[in-house]
Design an enzyme around this catalytic site. Sequence first.
Site, PDB file in Angstrom:
ATOM      1  N   HIS A  45     -21.984 -42.104 -18.156  1.00  0.00           N
ATOM      2  CA  HIS A  45     -21.409 -41.010 -18.934  1.00  0.00           C
ATOM      3  C   HIS A  45     -19.934 -40.774 -18.607  1.00  0.00           C
ATOM      4  CE1 HIS A  45     -25.769 -40.160 -18.411  1.00  0.00           C
ATOM      5  NE2 HIS A  45     -25.695 -39.861 -19.690  1.00  0.00           N
TER       6      HIS A  45
ATOM      7  N   HIS B  65     -24.366 -35.243  -9.245  1.00  0.00           N
ATOM      8  CA  HIS B  65     -23.958 -35.975 -10.455  1.00  0.00           C
ATOM      9  C   HIS B  65     -23.798 -34.979 -11.599  1.00  0.00           C
ATOM     10  CE1 HIS B  65     -25.032 -40.206  -9.068  1.00  0.00           C
ATOM     11  NE2 HIS B  65     -25.295 -39.419  -8.047  1.00  0.00           N
TER      12      HIS B  65
ATOM     13  N   CYS C  78     -19.681 -41.610 -12.969  1.00  0.00           N
ATOM     14  CA  CYS C  78     -20.856 -42.419 -13.285  1.00  0.00           C
ATOM     15  C   CYS C  78     -20.538 -43.352 -14.448  1.00  0.00           C
ATOM     16  CB  CYS C  78     -22.070 -41.547 -13.581  1.00  0.00           C
ATOM     17  SG  CYS C  78     -22.223 -40.989 -15.267  1.00  0.00           S
ATOM     18  N   GLU C  79     -21.063 -44.552 -14.341  1.00  0.00           N
ATOM     19  CA  GLU C  79     -20.729 -45.549 -15.353  1.00  0.00           C
ATOM     20  C   GLU C  79     -21.511 -45.360 -16.651  1.00  0.00           C
ATOM     21  OE1 GLU C  79     -21.415 -49.140 -13.145  1.00  0.00           O
ATOM     22  OE2 GLU C  79     -23.318 -49.499 -14.161  1.00  0.00           O
TER      23      GLU C  79
HETATM   24 ZN   LIG Z   1     -24.364 -40.386 -15.748  1.00  0.00          ZN
END
Ligand SMILES: [Zn+2]
Length: 213
Positions: free
Chosen positions: A103, A169, A100-101
Amino acid sequence: MSSVNLSQPTSRNIRSSILSPGKVSREEAEEAVRTMILWLGDDPLREGLLDTPARVVRAFEEWFSGYRLKPEEILSMTFEEVEGYAEPVTLRGIQFESYCEHHMAPIIGVVHISYIPDRKVVGLSKLARIVDLYAKRLQVQEKLTAQIANTVQAVLNPKGVAVMISAEHQCMSTRGVLKHGVDTITTQYTGEFSLDKSRQSQFVKLVTSGISR
Ligand SMILES: [Zn+2]
């Protein structure tokens, strides 16, 4: 924040990457990892961590290899000898790992892709490679879904493309709200899949029957 010294390696990395993205040296990237280890409170010079920055950078090269690939090259080879086959071609359950961009935490899941050929078909493994091309970048799932569908549509030019992604996620399961086992499901349709609801439900039925994720 007045204590920021631009001669420090970390600040130099940030500055040079802003000035020329993709032009950061391997040495600077390794230095950034050393800075993170120090910030965590450990000693980057102790034996067990000595080679870690180099290993992390090599791992990142693999996890983010999608930036170096071009979709036109992957989908360039097509076949037309399919005896008039004109129904959807569906790949179910292509596993992927992305980050994910927000975290840089893993997104792990599966992609289902279907396309309705307009005379030409493409090697099945090429579609899986398109998934990796976009998954192996910093991502949000919505964008990943749209990029895969729009690229297959633009390069292969079929009568329609359907993409569904189901993923967990880790920025949600290992931190923050700490919710495990939540699947985020996204879909994107083009062409006939977008116009014809029966095509859509056929696709959804096909890819969701008998699979748990
Ligand atoms: Zn994230």
